[in-house]
Design an enzyme around this catalytic site. Structure first.
Site, PDB file in Angstrom:
ATOM      1  N   GLU A  10      -9.133   2.117   5.358  1.00  0.00           N
ATOM      2  CA  GLU A  10      -9.013   0.818   6.034  1.00  0.00           C
ATOM      3  C   GLU A  10      -8.359   1.110   7.370  1.00  0.00           C
ATOM      4  O   GLU A  10      -7.185   1.485   7.413  1.00  0.00           O
ATOM      5  CB  GLU A  10      -8.110  -0.125   5.220  1.00  0.00           C
ATOM      6  N   CYS A  14      -4.083  -6.097  10.629  1.00  0.00           N
ATOM      7  CA  CYS A  14      -5.398  -5.476  10.796  1.00  0.00           C
ATOM      8  C   CYS A  14      -6.476  -6.535  10.952  1.00  0.00           C
ATOM      9  O   CYS A  14      -7.532  -6.274  11.518  1.00  0.00           O
ATOM     10  CB  CYS A  14      -5.699  -4.590   9.609  1.00  0.00           C
TER      11      CYS A  14
HETATM   12  P1  NAP Z   1      -0.775   5.449  11.047  1.00  0.00           P
HETATM   13  O1  NAP Z   1       0.082   6.017  12.093  1.00  0.00           O
HETATM   14  O2  NAP Z   1      -2.142   5.980  10.881  1.00  0.00           O
HETATM   15  O3  NAP Z   1       0.048   5.618   9.696  1.00  0.00           O
HETATM   16  C1  NAP Z   1      -0.442   5.112   8.485  1.00  0.00           C
HETATM   17  C2  NAP Z   1       0.104   5.923   7.333  1.00  0.00           C
HETATM   18  O4  NAP Z   1      -0.421   7.234   7.387  1.00  0.00           O
HETATM   19  C3  NAP Z   1       1.624   6.071   7.349  1.00  0.00           C
HETATM   20  O5  NAP Z   1       2.082   5.983   6.024  1.00  0.00           O
HETATM   21  C4  NAP Z   1       1.814   7.473   7.902  1.00  0.00           C
HETATM   22  O6  NAP Z   1       3.026   8.061   7.510  1.00  0.00           O
HETATM   23  C5  NAP Z   1       0.653   8.173   7.267  1.00  0.00           C
HETATM   24  N1  NAP Z   1       0.256   9.399   7.917  1.00  0.00           N
HETATM   25  C6  NAP Z   1       0.217   9.669   9.243  1.00  0.00           C
HETATM   26  N2  NAP Z   1      -0.242  10.921   9.437  1.00  0.00           N
HETATM   27  C7  NAP Z   1      -0.497  11.435   8.208  1.00  0.00           C
HETATM   28  C8  NAP Z   1      -0.976  12.692   7.747  1.00  0.00           C
HETATM   29  N3  NAP Z   1      -1.295  13.670   8.588  1.00  0.00           N
HETATM   30  N4  NAP Z   1      -1.099  12.880   6.416  1.00  0.00           N
HETATM   31  C9  NAP Z   1      -0.793  11.903   5.542  1.00  0.00           C
HETATM   32  N5  NAP Z   1      -0.320  10.696   5.923  1.00  0.00           N
HETATM   33  C10 NAP Z   1      -0.186  10.470   7.248  1.00  0.00           C
HETATM   34  O7  NAP Z   1      -0.952   3.876  11.196  1.00  0.00           O
HETATM   35  P2  NAP Z   1       0.182   2.765  11.428  1.00  0.00           P
HETATM   36  O8  NAP Z   1       0.671   2.917  12.813  1.00  0.00           O
HETATM   37  O9  NAP Z   1       1.167   2.771  10.308  1.00  0.00           O
HETATM   38  O10 NAP Z   1      -0.669   1.430  11.265  1.00  0.00           O
HETATM   39  C11 NAP Z   1      -1.333   0.805  12.346  1.00  0.00           C
HETATM   40  C12 NAP Z   1      -2.825   0.910  12.181  1.00  0.00           C
HETATM   41  O11 NAP Z   1      -3.220   0.558  10.874  1.00  0.00           O
HETATM   42  C13 NAP Z   1      -3.575  -0.033  13.080  1.00  0.00           C
HETATM   43  O12 NAP Z   1      -4.557   0.678  13.760  1.00  0.00           O
HETATM   44  C14 NAP Z   1      -4.223  -1.034  12.123  1.00  0.00           C
HETATM   45  O13 NAP Z   1      -5.459  -1.521  12.531  1.00  0.00           O
HETATM   46  C15 NAP Z   1      -4.352  -0.274  10.887  1.00  0.00           C
HETATM   47  N6  NAP Z   1      -4.317  -1.160   9.735  1.00  0.00           N
HETATM   48  C16 NAP Z   1      -5.457  -1.383   9.044  1.00  0.00           C
HETATM   49  C17 NAP Z   1      -5.455  -2.208   7.936  1.00  0.00           C
HETATM   50  C18 NAP Z   1      -6.687  -2.475   7.142  1.00  0.00           C
HETATM   51  O14 NAP Z   1      -6.575  -3.016   6.055  1.00  0.00           O
HETATM   52  N7  NAP Z   1      -7.858  -2.137   7.616  1.00  0.00           N
HETATM   53  C19 NAP Z   1      -4.260  -2.802   7.528  1.00  0.00           C
HETATM   54  C20 NAP Z   1      -3.121  -2.559   8.255  1.00  0.00           C
HETATM   55  C21 NAP Z   1      -3.156  -1.722   9.358  1.00  0.00           C
HETATM   56  P3  NAP Z   1       4.320   8.058   8.475  1.00  0.00           P
HETATM   57  O15 NAP Z   1       4.649   6.643   8.745  1.00  0.00           O
HETATM   58  O16 NAP Z   1       5.327   8.756   7.665  1.00  0.00           O
HETATM   59  O17 NAP Z   1       3.899   8.786   9.722  1.00  0.00           O
END
Ligand code: NAP
Length: 526
Positions: free
Chosen positions: A256, A295
């Site tokens: 997602e 999102c």
């Molecule tokens: P993110 O930076 O991609 O982080 C999401 C999760 O992934 C966090 O738990 C992060 O951990 C983890 N993560 C990052 N790098 C990783 C790796 N190499 N291996 C394993 N896990 C890893 O996203 P965000 O900033 O939290 O969220 C914002 C984005 O999410 C926006 O683009 C939004 O559109 C999207 N979103 C989508 C939905 C949906 O349902 N489609 C819902 C909500 C948000 P750490 O925090 O420890 O780095």
């Protein structure tokens, strides 16, 4: 200052090394630290597979449903305390915090009821099957059984409670144990949720574990019966999809990700009509709820060119009434962004939209003076409405998700043009259309549905009854094609499919029926 711990192999464990610091985004004060350094996350996965999985699979759907009901109930009992944590670590207003926390308990309650409905079974059957050869005895039917692995859930920062609960509810009902990793920056709320579940929900050992902090070796040992469900940035999703363990062992993965959700005002919706007012109300709510960090928030608003000026003025007027400030204060409608990193990303994103041909018509990318906040503190931004008069040329508006209270208003020429413009986003979670015209709705749905996980159809008769487009209900699928990750979650019983193996059974109808406890009816006599 609180030290967050992970809940692994039946006990709370703190990492070593230099921890990450969680802050209050309103005051920038540090509030907690967390680390996973030194923790054996691979052992947690194995604990889930060998201890949690068998315990869950021994339960019927009804028993798992009863367990999920307890989870909902015990979280609801501490709702007020959880709301306070959300305000402190997420910068949410009370109403935004409820959106996350009530979404969590509501989704758990929904899947608890589904468990009750599915009853005493331990596997699911699709329909009653069909005759495979000329013999009415040789029968085929599809059954679904829980996978023997672990469900690893990696969640985004914006819904620490709902993200944990909505994924866990579905996996646990399917009979698959969970290791959940919230985003580090807002992990305090997920930690409190887990504390409460461990203390009061009486979960089987290994059914639900929590990782607070960086992922470490969490994904290195994923195997063929495991699943990985990720919510977050598209770039992170692309990285996870390509992980060696995921590719080599065909780990099932659901993503997602980013989404440039659209609202489309139908050609028939006259300014001032109920349908038109619905678009205004939804757009302002979607731009500002959770400071636009949803999102499903509306990022692009398409209106007939003739109404462009009027919609702009009406949106500006409503956005001007949004009070930005300390989210703990009752009169404040919009709090800060969740972190300094998000603030920088939102400002850079607005620059990108401007460079692409959009111009700001309300708000500013710069400093705001938030109400009730010490001068110079907090990660605040005002709601920002941009306008792009040549929407086909303004590519960044369709390609770059600014994860904050930011949307771009654009004109379209006719319904076919509106559908083409929505499609430039290359796949989204939700599109809302506002029309009472049947022909326009049909054309919009046919044009938009292939690019949308969900379409909210606003019209005059449901203007005061409809949910907002950003609300994700457990009964409807959540996910979207292309940029949105190509995934699908929830959707009632459909959500269980991700956690179960579908197997085609072929054999003696009567024997299959007896062995599996199924009713497999032969075709009705002609
Ligand atoms: P993110 O930076 O991609 O982080 C999401 C999760 O992934 C966090 O738990 C992060 O951990 C983890 N993560 C990052 N790098 C990783 C790796 N190499 N291996 C394993 N896990 C890893 O996203 P965000 O900033 O939290 O969220 C914002 C984005 O999410 C926006 O683009 C939004 O559109 C999207 N979103 C989508 C939905 C949906 O349902 N489609 C819902 C909500 C948000 P750490 O925090 O420890 O780095």
């Amino acid at each position: 200052m609180i030290t967050l711990r992970s809940y692994l192999q039946g006990r709370w464990q703190a990492g070593t090394g230099s921890p990450a610091t969680l802050v209050d985004p309103t005051t920038e004060e540090p509030i907690a630290t967390t680390s996973t350094a030194g923790l054996d996350l691979a052992a947690a996965l194995e604990h889930a597979r060998t201890v949690g999985g068998p315990a869950l699979r021994a339960m019927t759907f009804a028993e798992r449903g009863a367990m999920i009901k307890r989870m909902s109930k015990v979280l609801y009992e501490v709702r007020d305390a959880l709301i306070d944590v959300s305000i402190q670590n997420g910068g949410t207003t009370r109403s935004d915090a409820k959106f996350d926390i009530d979404g969590a308990t509501g989704t758990l309650a929904y899947y608890a009821s589904l468990g009750q409905k599915l009853g005493e079974a331990r596997l699911l059957v699709e329909g009653t099957g069909e005759q495979l050869t000329r013999s009415p005895r040789f029968w085929g039917v599809h059954v679904k059984t829980p996978r023997r692995g672990v469900a690893v859930h990696v969640n985004a920062f914006n819904f620490p409670a709902w993200g944990l609960a909505e994924k866990a509810a579905v996996a646990l009902l399917a009979g698959v144990p969970v290791v959940s990793k919230p985003a580090t920056s807002t992990a305090l709320l997920a930690f409190r949720v887990m504390e409460r579940l461990v203390e009061a929900a009486d979960l089987p050992d290994g059914a639900l574990q929590l990782v607070c902090g960086e992922p470490g070796n969490l994904l290195d040992t994923l195997g063929p019966q495991d699943v990985l469900a990720f919510t977050g940035a598209g770039s992170t999703g692309a990285h996870l999809r390509a992980l060696q363990a995921v590719v080599a062992r065909s780990v099932r993965i659901n993503i997602e990700a980013d989404s440039l959700n659209s609202a489309v005002l139908g050609p028939d919706a006259e300014p001032g009509s109920d349908t038109y007012m619905m678009l205004l109300r939804d757009t302002v709510r979607e731009m500002t709820q959770k400071t636009g960090q949803k999102c499903t928030a509306t990022r692009r608003v398409f209106v007939p060119r003739a109404h462009l000026e009027r919609v702009q003025e009406d949106l500006r007027e409503q956005l001007a009434s949004i009070k930005v400030g300390d989210p703990a204060l009752e009169e404040v409608r919009m709090g800060p962004l969740a972190s300094a990193q998000q603030l920088a990303a939102v400002r850079a994103g607005i620059d990108l939209l401007e460079q692409s041909g959009a111009r700001i018509v309300h708000g500013s990318r710069g400093k705001v003076e938030p109400f009730g906040v010490p001068a110079g503190k907090g990660y605040f931004v005002s709601p920002v409405l941009l306008r792009a008069d040549d929407p086909h040329a303004a590519r960044a508006v369709h390609e770059h998700e600014v994860f904050g209270p930011v949307a771009t208003l654009m004109p379209y020429e006719d319904v076919a043009d509106a559908a083409r413009l929505v499609a430039l986003g290359e796949g989204g979670l939700v599109t809302s259309v506002y029309t009472d015209d049947r022909a326009a709705l049909e054309a919009l749905v046919l044009g938009l549905a292939p690019w949308s996980g969900r379409i909210l159809c606003g019209s005059s008769k449901i203007a005061d009854q409809a949910i907002a487009p950003g609300l994700v209900l457990p009964s409807c699928v959540h996910g979207g094609p292309g940029r949105a990750g190509g995934g699908e979650e929830l959707g009632g019983e459909r959500g269980l499919d991700f956690y179960m193996q579908r197997t085609a059974m072929q054999g003696d109808r009567a024997l299959l029926a007896r062995a599996l406890g199924l009713t497999l009816e032969p075709p009705a006599e002609a």
